[in-house]
Write an enzyme that holds these catalytic residues in place. Structure first.
Site, mmCIF file in Angstrom:
data_model
loop_
_atom_site.group_PDB
_atom_site.id
_atom_site.type_symbol
_atom_site.label_atom_id
_atom_site.label_comp_id
_atom_site.label_asym_id
_atom_site.label_seq_id
_atom_site.Cartn_x
_atom_site.Cartn_y
_atom_site.Cartn_z
ATOM 1 N N LYS A 229 0.865 -1.176 0.000
ATOM 2 C CA LYS A 229 0.000 0.000 0.000
ATOM 3 C C LYS A 229 0.901 1.224 0.000
ATOM 4 O O LYS A 229 1.487 1.578 1.012
ATOM 5 C CB LYS A 229 -0.918 0.005 1.226
ATOM 6 C CG LYS A 229 -1.930 1.152 1.203
ATOM 7 C CD LYS A 229 -2.818 1.155 2.423
ATOM 8 C CE LYS A 229 -3.906 2.214 2.280
ATOM 9 N NZ LYS A 229 -3.405 3.569 1.998
ATOM 10 N N ARG A 234 -3.658 8.822 -4.499
ATOM 11 C CA ARG A 234 -4.422 7.929 -5.373
ATOM 12 C C ARG A 234 -4.915 8.721 -6.579
ATOM 13 O O ARG A 234 -5.448 9.830 -6.443
ATOM 14 C CB ARG A 234 -5.607 7.361 -4.590
ATOM 15 C CG ARG A 234 -6.545 6.449 -5.390
ATOM 16 C CD ARG A 234 -6.106 5.029 -5.367
ATOM 17 N NE ARG A 234 -7.006 4.156 -6.103
ATOM 18 C CZ ARG A 234 -8.055 3.529 -5.567
ATOM 19 N NH1 ARG A 234 -8.343 3.703 -4.290
ATOM 20 N NH2 ARG A 234 -8.793 2.713 -6.303
ATOM 21 N N ARG A 249 -8.670 10.918 -6.051
ATOM 22 C CA ARG A 249 -9.806 10.183 -5.510
ATOM 23 C C ARG A 249 -10.939 11.127 -5.109
ATOM 24 O O ARG A 249 -12.104 10.757 -5.122
ATOM 25 C CB ARG A 249 -9.356 9.378 -4.287
ATOM 26 C CG ARG A 249 -10.293 8.288 -3.886
ATOM 27 C CD ARG A 249 -9.816 7.619 -2.618
ATOM 28 N NE ARG A 249 -10.523 8.147 -1.463
ATOM 29 C CZ ARG A 249 -10.337 7.730 -0.235
ATOM 30 N NH1 ARG A 249 -9.420 6.818 0.019
ATOM 31 N NH2 ARG A 249 -11.023 8.234 0.767
ATOM 32 N N LYS A 400 -7.350 -3.431 2.873
ATOM 33 C CA LYS A 400 -6.066 -2.806 3.201
ATOM 34 C C LYS A 400 -5.665 -3.271 4.608
ATOM 35 O O LYS A 400 -6.446 -3.159 5.556
ATOM 36 C CB LYS A 400 -6.147 -1.283 3.112
ATOM 37 C CG LYS A 400 -7.254 -0.640 3.918
ATOM 38 C CD LYS A 400 -7.312 0.864 3.669
ATOM 39 C CE LYS A 400 -8.462 1.503 4.458
ATOM 40 N NZ LYS A 400 -8.588 2.948 4.179
#
Length: 531
Positions: A229, A234, A249, A400
């Site tokens: 991760k 993002r 995002r 995650k």
């Protein structure tokens, strides 16, 4: 406006998801199209910009209500919301109006070009024509802080029920750089043309936090792919029609902030959409988030920063290939296509594929996870090999598994009251660590405690205030809290010389004496290790 105000009241007075969806679906079935469009805009974060500063609104409201300004200022923190405070203190309206939501939004936007005297006259006239709830909504529109306690996901579900259009299709239509004054409800929703906006991204698929470890999943390890991760931004990189677009995002267009990615236009075929992480990159390895942070918030990036913190897109999924939406295909298939695409891109280009991590057991993956920070990573991502690329946060296929946060024990030295439902509680605190015999402030935190703990610390603050600085109270240095955070970086703006990433209160350390709180040296050691 009365129909929208009734919707607002219904949504505000219930916590039941079904009731909210029912109310929204009924509204979308009956409201005028302009109002529908603006409601969708408001619920997806496209609010009118603030056109009047809060100071003027407070002054004009106090004057109209016939009360001294100091009384308004004392009332405001008790109510906890400026728009509601104004709506409550004003006298009843003396006339009626049946203007629509879109009309009043037009009025709010028109204020931007007026002088203060004209603004005041227009706002007083509006207050005098609107009943209390509609006036509250109008005030929310003026202040630019409009929230209705409804997620975009729920709004999309209700819109789907009202129109008969599938939720995933609607979620995609609502993405991108659209504004109510540049489209219509019919164009955006009912007769949507996918080719009309080459820059339009897909809704992001969001993973759930895995708290119990992967052994709690229902399927064996070989059904899953694992990757790191990455600690970046993002983004979706869209290459269509000979142009490229980078979306965050949060649906923010970031193309100009990362000009390096424009080089991919000549090497990645049009009709491609990549999902990945924008990371600072040097010597074939990711740099820390601190390096990338210097570029966040800039509309243009100077050459010095381009040299100091060059970026790549660390891609981990392929959403569109050869102008075809392939999100419904299994992750394993999309990943194979992504790897094939990356092999055709020259090594000097700003594109890499996030490598999959081989593991034979959950125990082996746990060992890989423990070393995450050594790789500038926040933990592990687990993706089911047969999973489609969904929209929004869906449980089951993507997880995650983050490493445990960093922690430090600190002393509370300042407190401030919260807002909204916590307006009567002290919820915002400043914390300090020891530097020899002096307490040095280094961070603020306002989340992590239970309501009962907030009530307890509020009662203590009121009994132990040493000084007042406006809304801030200096308190006796007596209580130690464990502060959890995701990262640490050097900061010349702070007296301590450091700044924390995502700080929150993880524990109230009743067991720890004041003198055993951490020191500035401890923070500097963390900075050296993780900064």
């Amino acid at each position: 406006m009365n129909r929208f105000a009734a919707l607002f009241t219904t949504l505000d007075q219930t916590t039941r998801t079904t009731a909210k969806v029912d109310a929204l679906a009924a509204y979308f079935a009956e409201a005028p199209e302009d109002d529908k469009l603006w409601t969708i805009a408001l619920l997806s974060g496209r609010r009118p910009k603030r056109t009047v500063i809060a100071t003027r609104l407070r002054e004009w409201a106090a004057e109209r209500a016939g009360i001294p300004l100091w009384l308004f200022e004392e009332s405001y923190p008790i109510v906890g919301d400026l728009a509601e405070t104004i709506a409550l203190i004003l006298p009843d309206a003396t006339r009626a109006t049946d203007h629509t939501l879109s009309h009043w939004i037009g009025e709010v936007r028109a204020l931007a070009k007026l002088d203060d005297a004209t603004k005041k006259a227009r706002i007083l006239a509006a207050w005098d024509a609107l009943p209390k709830i509609e006036r509250f909504v109008f005030n929310k529109l003026i202040t630019g802080g409009f929230r209705m306690g409804v997620s975009q996901k729920l709004m999309t579900r209700a819109l789907s029920r009202a129109t008969g259009i599938d939720e995933p299709d609607l979620a995609h239509r609502l993405m991108g750089d659209w504004q109510p004054d540049r489209t219509s409800f019919e164009t955006l929703i009912l007769k949507h043309d996918p080719s009309a906006d080459l820059s339009k991204p897909y809704p992001f698929y969001l993973a759930y936090q895995l708290d119990g470890g992967p052994e709690t999943l229902d399927t064996p390890p070989d059904d899953w792919a694992a990757e790191r991760k990455w600690d970046g931004i993002r983004g979706q990189l869209i290459l269509r029609g000979g142009a490229h677009f980078l979306w965050s995002r949060g649906e923010e267009l970031m193309t100009d902030r990362f000009p390096e990615l424009s080089r991919l236009i000549d090497h990645v075929p049009a009709g491609t959409v990549l999902d990945g992480e924008v990371v600072a990159w040097r010597d074939e390895a990711p740099m820390t988030f601190n390096a990338l942070q210097k570029r966040i918030g800039r509309k243009t990036v100077p050459k010095k920063l381009l040299t100091e913190a060059p970026v790549i897109l660390y891609a981990y999924d392929l959403l569109e290939w050869q102008a075809e939406d392939i999100r419904a295909r299994p992750f394993a298939e999309r990943r194979t296509l992504l790897d094939t695409l990356a092999e055709s891109v020259p090594a000097e280009m700003p594109l890499r594929v996030s490598p999959l991590l081989p593991f034979e057991s959950w125990d082996a993956l746990a060992e890989i996870r423990e070393a995450s920070r050594d790789h500038a990573s926040e933990g592990i991502m687990l993706k089911h090999l047969q999973s489609p690329y969904r929209d929004g946060r869906k449980k089951g296929d993507w997880w995650k598994w983050k490493v445990d946060p960093l922690t430090i024990d600190a002393v509370m030295i300042y407190a401030q009251q919260g807002h909204g439902r916590r307006a009567n509680l002290f919820t915002d605190f400043t914390f300090a660590v020891w530097d020899d015999d002096t307490l040095v402030p280094f961070t603020k935190a306002y989340s992590g405690l239970t309501d009962a703990e907030f009530r307890k610390i509020t009662a203590w603050v009121r009994r132990n205030t040493l000084e007042r600085y406006g809304p801030v109270r200096q308190v006796k240095p007596e209580h130690v809290f464990e502060i959890a955070f995701e990262g640490i970086q050097e900061s010349p703006r702070h007296k301590s010389g450091v700044a924390l990433r995502f700080p929150r209160m993880s524990r109230w350390r009743h067991d720890k004496p004041l003198g055993e709180a951490n020191t500035l040296t401890d923070l500097k050691d963390m900075l050296a290790a993780y900064g």
